[in-house]
Motif scaffolding. Structure first.
Motif, short mmCIF file in Angstrom:
data_model
loop_
_atom_site.label_atom_id
_atom_site.label_comp_id
_atom_site.label_asym_id
_atom_site.label_seq_id
_atom_site.Cartn_x
_atom_site.Cartn_y
_atom_site.Cartn_z
N HIS A 219 -6.07 -0.73 0.25
CA HIS A 219 -5.36 -1.41 1.34
C HIS A 219 -5.01 -2.82 0.88
O HIS A 219 -5.66 -3.39 0.00
CB HIS A 219 -6.20 -1.42 2.63
CG HIS A 219 -7.44 -2.28 2.57
ND1 HIS A 219 -7.41 -3.65 2.74
CD2 HIS A 219 -8.75 -1.96 2.37
CE1 HIS A 219 -8.63 -4.13 2.66
NE2 HIS A 219 -9.48 -3.13 2.43
N HIS A 220 -3.98 -3.40 1.50
CA HIS A 220 -3.57 -4.76 1.15
C HIS A 220 -2.60 -5.30 2.18
O HIS A 220 -2.03 -4.57 2.98
CB HIS A 220 -2.93 -4.79 -0.25
CG HIS A 220 -1.71 -3.92 -0.40
ND1 HIS A 220 -0.44 -4.34 -0.07
CD2 HIS A 220 -1.58 -2.64 -0.84
CE1 HIS A 220 0.43 -3.37 -0.31
NE2 HIS A 220 -0.23 -2.32 -0.77
N HIS A 221 -2.43 -6.62 2.16
CA HIS A 221 -1.39 -7.28 2.95
C HIS A 221 -0.06 -6.95 2.30
O HIS A 221 0.07 -6.91 1.07
CB HIS A 221 -1.62 -8.79 2.98
CG HIS A 221 -0.94 -9.50 4.12
ND1 HIS A 221 0.42 -9.62 4.21
CD2 HIS A 221 -1.45 -10.11 5.22
CE1 HIS A 221 0.74 -10.30 5.31
NE2 HIS A 221 -0.39 -10.60 5.95
N GLU A 222 0.97 -6.70 3.12
CA GLU A 222 2.30 -6.40 2.58
C GLU A 222 3.16 -7.66 2.55
O GLU A 222 2.73 -8.75 2.90
CB GLU A 222 2.98 -5.29 3.40
CG GLU A 222 2.96 -3.92 2.70
CD GLU A 222 3.74 -3.90 1.39
OE1 GLU A 222 4.54 -4.82 1.14
OE2 GLU A 222 3.52 -2.97 0.61
N VAL A 223 4.41 -7.50 2.12
CA VAL A 223 5.29 -8.63 1.79
C VAL A 223 5.57 -9.54 2.98
O VAL A 223 5.59 -10.76 2.85
CB VAL A 223 6.61 -8.11 1.19
CG1 VAL A 223 7.59 -9.26 0.97
CG2 VAL A 223 6.34 -7.39 -0.13
N SER A 224 5.80 -8.97 4.15
CA SER A 224 6.18 -9.80 5.30
C SER A 224 5.06 -10.78 5.65
O SER A 224 3.88 -10.45 5.60
CB SER A 224 6.50 -8.93 6.51
OG SER A 224 6.84 -9.74 7.62
#
Length: 480
Positions: A219-224
């Protein structure tokens, strides 16, 4: 996850032995929303699995008229899981939808508008060709996590308001105190905490998914900048994976809500930053062998080549199911990492179809269809992808040459040779109206479903695009 019994009798015994008081019957409508009805365990017997539970189909969007409203929901015992969010111990079971028998001795028929049955028929047709016995899907459904969401639409007003704790627009907000570490626009990809403020929330979602039989990968934070996230889980056979997508959305939304946040799979909730996609990895297998591995371009096989050809050829009509909202096409614009060109390429994330090359061995060979978004009904989207690819294989549809260049920086000469995705939902529905024979092969979709779906979606367009004033129209035109 505890392995549950898969026969009706054993499953009901499990409920009684484990003091499970309720059975929650769940199914999905044509727009992808899950519905449920909760039965007390004392009111349950094996008839619910063999004969079904009656309900009012006229109250479900896009299904039945009031004069033919009686429907049956037959429980699939292999789909059961214990719901972790209800206060009273509850077993959830996914149901398939049937038309009730109209005369004595008549057998209930599968309902042609039931999305799960559509995918079942697509898989059965796929197997009947003898080409393949399994289609594996690996969807990546991105989502946003917001801290405040308000919206309304009345005759004299229409607005939405969104807030997110890590958003750029909160850099100057009074937070008593504001500790900084907000995301700049388009810079949300992979930052460490304290910039990434949702590490623990995503981890809690991931742990819950694992407990419920959806093995996570990462899991990870996405671009936005505003709370966009991605949680990947392992690929699975298409019908099981569609069930998992629905459960995935349910878990993400409820874990977020439990922690005081709101999660949404709306493709483009924010202006000026990236939207959410549902990049879908696909491969066909037979007798345990990956049929997409070969010596064609990027380690793929000739079968994969023609599968790509089918997806690209039917792309404009296919998007009616993979990108089914007016909002979907606000994501599909250049400059926001959205795949707007109907081409394929190795590594190139601006192409509709990417061939991942950083993989290990033949078993990992696959294509990634990047155009879909998480507003899609996974049952219908997966069925349509399978049928488009099979049509490509059976008719040897050549996808042409790969686009191994930055599509956003293409020359004018290159642009002339590139087909773009349709600009809006109306054009996609026009394409579906003209190009749908491939969907009806094997009786997977039928004319009734396609005509009803197009009619329902055209009404959405009329309501959203053609009838209602848009807030930005006041900015542009109020002083005319």
């Amino acid at each position: 996850m505890e392995k549950l019994p898969t026969s009706p009798e054993a499953l009901l015994k499990y409920c009684r032995d484990n003091k499970i008081d309720y059975v929650d019957v769940r199914f999905t409508d044509i727009l992808g929303m899950m519905h449920h009805v909760t039965m007390h365990i004392d009111a349950m017997d094996v008839d619910a699995f063999t004969d079904g539970i009656g309900f009012d189909g006229s109250s479900i969007r896009g299904w039945k008229a009031i004069n033919e409203s009686d429907m049956l929901a037959k429980l699939d015992p292999t789909s059961a899981y214990v719901d972790p969010f209800f206060e009273h111990k509850t077993l959830a079971v996914i149901a398939d939808i049937y038309e009730p028998a109209r005369a004595k001795g008549e057998v209930p028929k599968t309902y042609s508008r039931d999305p799960r049955q559509i995918l079942r028929r697509a898989v059965e047709h796929m197997k009947s060709t003898g080409l393949t016995d399994t289609c594996y899907m690996g969807p990546e459904a991105e989502f946003f996590v917001f801290s405040d969401v308000r919206y309304d639409q009345e005759m004299n007003q229409g607005f939405y308001f969104i807030d997110a704790v890590d958003a750029q627009w909160r850099m100057g907000a009074e937070e008593s105190p504001n500790l900084g570490f907000k995301m700049r626009k388009k810079e949300g990809y992979f930052p460490l905490p304290p910039n990434d403020q949702f590490q623990d929330l995503r981890a809690e979602m991931t742990e819950m998914l694992n407990k419920m039989g959806i093995p996570p990968e990462r899991h990870h934070h996405e671009v936005s900048a505003a709370g966009q996230a991605e949680i990947n889980f392992k690929l699975d056979e298409s019908l099981k994976q569609a069930d998992k997508v629905q459960l995935f959305k349910y878990v993400v939304k409820n874990v977020a809500r439990k922690n005081g946040y709101s999660a949404t799979f709306m493709p483009k909730p924010l202006f000026g930053d990236n939207g959410s996609g549902m990049h879908t990895h696909i491969s066909l297998w037979k007798d345990g062998r990956n049929l997409f591995a070969g010596d064609w371009y990027a380690g793929l096989s000739e079968m994969a080549k023609y599968f790509i050809g089918g997806i690209l050829h039917h792309g404009p009509a296919l998007l009616a199911f993979t990108n089914p909202t007016t909002n979907s096409f606000k994501r599909l614009v250049p400059g926001y990492e959205a795949p707007v060109s109907l081409v394929y390429s190795a590594r190139n994330r601006s192409a509709s179809i990417r061939i991942p090359v950083a993989v290990h061995g033949e078993k990992a060979r696959r294509i990634e269809f990047r155009t879909p978004d998480p507003a899609a009904n996974p049952y219908m989207a997966f069925a349509a992808m399978i049928l488009a690819g099979l049509d490509g294989i059976q008719n040897k549809i050549d996808p042409g040459a790969p686009a191994d260049f930055n599509l956003y920086e293409a020359t004018e000469e290159q642009k002339k040779k590139i087909r773009s995705v349709p600009a809006n939902l109306t054009k996609v529905l026009d394409a579906l109206e003209q190009d749908n024979a491939w969907l009806k092969v094997g009786g997977v979709f039928d004319d009734d479903f396609i005509e009803n779906y197009i009619s329902y979606k055209r009404a959405e367009v009329e309501n959203i695009v053609n009838m209602r004033p848009h807030p930005y129209e006041f900015v542009l035109y109020y002083d005319c």
